[in-house]
Design an enzyme around this catalytic site. Structure first.
Site, PDB file in Angstrom:
ATOM      1  N   CYS A  34      34.841  35.642  47.302  1.00 41.35           N
ATOM      2  CA  CYS A  34      35.937  34.665  47.266  1.00 41.35           C
ATOM      3  C   CYS A  34      36.775  34.744  48.537  1.00 41.35           C
ATOM      4  O   CYS A  34      37.571  33.851  48.806  1.00 41.35           O
ATOM      5  CB  CYS A  34      36.814  34.859  46.034  1.00 41.35           C
ATOM      6  SG  CYS A  34      37.674  36.432  46.005  1.00 41.35           S
ATOM      7  N   CYS A 103      39.545  39.405  39.892  1.00 38.87           N
ATOM      8  CA  CYS A 103      40.791  39.516  40.657  1.00 38.87           C
ATOM      9  C   CYS A 103      41.544  40.782  40.247  1.00 38.87           C
ATOM     10  O   CYS A 103      42.154  41.447  41.089  1.00 38.87           O
ATOM     11  CB  CYS A 103      41.676  38.290  40.439  1.00 38.87           C
ATOM     12  SG  CYS A 103      40.773  36.730  40.420  1.00 38.87           S
TER      13      CYS A 103
HETATM   14 FE1  FES Z   1      39.009  36.269  44.321  1.00 38.89          FE
HETATM   15 FE2  FES Z   1      40.916  35.861  42.637  1.00 38.89          FE
HETATM   16  S1  FES Z   1      39.407  34.441  43.230  1.00 38.89           S
HETATM   17  S2  FES Z   1      40.572  37.626  43.824  1.00 38.89           S
END
Ligand code: FES
Length: 139
Positions: A34, A103
């Site tokens: 991400c 996360c």
């Molecule tokens: Fe990667 Fe939240 S989407 S830490």
């Protein structure tokens, strides 16, 4: 509602944001998928985490989980901080959607990375105490 009130609160009003200039341990961890990055600063006195600050360049859940993680370890012993799990962070936030669990792993690992750095600075091998720091996999 996708996010709990607590998540929204910690996202819009994150606690302990910033840096500690003379930190005793700094941990940075990122998730390659991400692209989110979290940096955790610890001030440690006599095995107690007397101050903690964080900077997160990431999604709302990453901000909320790092904020909650700092609240959960502030004033606690190193041992308590070592026991902090991402599940505890999620629980304290009244839950997270499944796609956002990674996360909270980032927050857990950022704390561990900072503790690791603390031990390294003392000339102590952190691996037997803290374990390996893993980049969290996306769920
Ligand atoms: Fe990667 Fe939240 S989407 S830490």
């Amino acid at each position: 509602m996708l996010y709990s009130e607590k998540v929204l609160d910690h996202f819009s009003n994150p606690r302990n944001v910033g840096e500690i200039e003379d930190a005793d341990g700094i941990g940075e961890i990122g998730n390659a998928k991400c692209g989110d990055i979290m940096k955790m600063y610890l001030k440690i006195d006599d095995n107690t985490i007397t101050d903690v600050k964080f900077k997160t360049f990431g999604c709302g859940a990453a901000v909320a989980t790092s904020s909650m993680a700092t609240e959960l370890i502030k004033g606690k012993s190193i041992n308590d901080a070592l026991k902090l799990t991402n599940e505890a962070v999620v629980e304290a936030l009244d839950g997270l959607p499944a796609v956002k669990i990674h996360c909270s792993v980032l927050a857990e690992q950022a704390v561990r990375a900072a503790l690791s750095d603390y031990y390294t600075r003392q000339g102590i091998d952190p691996v037997p105490i803290v374990g390996e720091i893993k980049e969290p996999e996306e769920e």
